[in-house]
Design an enzyme around this catalytic site. Sequence first.
Site, PDB file in Angstrom:
ATOM      1  CB  SER A   1      -0.668  -0.188   1.108  1.00  0.00           C
ATOM      2  OG  SER A   1      -1.382   1.452   1.509  1.00  0.00           O
TER       3      SER A   1
ATOM      4  N   GLY B   1     -11.523   9.051 -13.980  1.00  0.00           N
ATOM      5  CA  GLY B   1     -11.267   8.740 -13.068  1.00  0.00           C
ATOM      6  C   GLY B   1     -11.035   9.209 -11.676  1.00  0.00           C
TER       7      GLY B   1
ATOM      8  CE1 TYR C   1      -4.771   5.742  -9.547  1.00  0.00           C
ATOM      9  CE2 TYR C   1      -8.030   4.721  -9.189  1.00  0.00           C
ATOM     10  CZ  TYR C   1      -6.415   4.500  -9.172  1.00  0.00           C
ATOM     11  OH  TYR C   1      -5.429   4.136  -8.635  1.00  0.00           O
TER      12      TYR C   1
ATOM     13  CB  SER D   1      -2.577   4.294   2.654  1.00  0.00           C
ATOM     14  OG  SER D   1      -3.546   4.132   1.326  1.00  0.00           O
TER      15      SER D   1
ATOM     16  N   GLY E   1     -17.465  -3.600  -5.940  1.00  0.00           N
ATOM     17  CA  GLY E   1     -17.649  -3.141  -4.170  1.00  0.00           C
ATOM     18  C   GLY E   1     -17.861  -0.922  -4.799  1.00  0.00           C
ATOM     19  CB  ALA E   2     -15.666   0.511  -6.985  1.00  0.00           C
TER      20      ALA E   2
ATOM     21  CE  LYS F   1     -29.635 -13.191 -15.879  1.00  0.00           C
ATOM     22  NZ  LYS F   1     -30.820 -13.357 -16.729  1.00  0.00           N
TER      23      LYS F   1
ATOM     24  CE  LYS G   1     -12.746  -2.271   1.076  1.00  0.00           C
ATOM     25  NZ  LYS G   1     -13.144  -1.427  -0.416  1.00  0.00           N
TER      26      LYS G   1
END
Length: 306
Positions: free
Chosen positions: A36, A272, A251, A38, A150-151, A173, A87
């Site tokens: 990460s 994005g 993005y 972050s 998820g997004a 599907k 999450k």
Amino acid sequence: MFDKYRKRNKERISMEKRISGHTGLLALIGSPVGHSGSPEMYNYSFEKLGLDYAYVAFDIKEDKVKDAIAAMKTFNMRGCNVTMPDKVEAAKYMDELSPAAQIIGAVNTIVNDNGKLTGYITDGEGFVHNLRDHGIEIKGRKITVAGGGGAATAIQVQCALDGAREISIFNIKDAFFERTLQTAEKIRKAVPECVVNVYDIADTAKMTEEIQSSDIFANATIVGMKPMDDQSVVKDLSAFRPGLVVADAVYNPEETKLLREAKEAGCTCIGGKGISVLSQVIRNVNERKRGCEKRIVPKKRKTKSL
């Protein structure tokens, strides 16, 4: 080699000078988190904005989430970001959930207010605020969304909460299609005034029809992202027209094949980049810089969002 060592040593000394007995702690939890970016982005932002916080990453498996949440309170951590696979599990231990987190049943951001933990899911907020930053409001509009992950789910839920008139969802599907149908039903119950329909993404004719009658089209799939940057989720270019807003959650690259073809057709195109992690970080710390100490991420506001 020496220059690289010197740069790292300078960064280490800078961090040592910045951390004190009053420094607040924030973290990322999930597994794996070693890759990460972050911590680097958050700590750089904190330093530049003069915010007395430090951000680290903890590798927390799903079966240890309960312990990690308890530790947040014990250590009086200001908050956490949550990544996969934690999450859904983390949402179980919140004292309060944002409206979007309640519907989705997952959180990616936790705020600790004196022992009270509030969980948020910010992906959808990021999308809606990115639209608003380009002068586009979701309220009263029809949006077609490609994707059911998820997004995509977060985008669909937030658009409904922010007043979308109608949402058409297109997803593969497969075995997970039922989950998309369940999401649609949750949205209908939470926001009954919003019309929600789910379709098979393989039905090109129906997808074209829905985009043509929409105000906004959003791609929330990985189609267009490298190495699929030579592909677009929209197969029939007659779906595009001047006045249609086309937004891509991808993005990298900044201009996907979808956006390039939509632009050529006269659509208003939004990439994005505005909902990328770095943009999220800068917004978050700027909120705190302006004295909004009650939160890490902006909650839903009437005038502006992330």
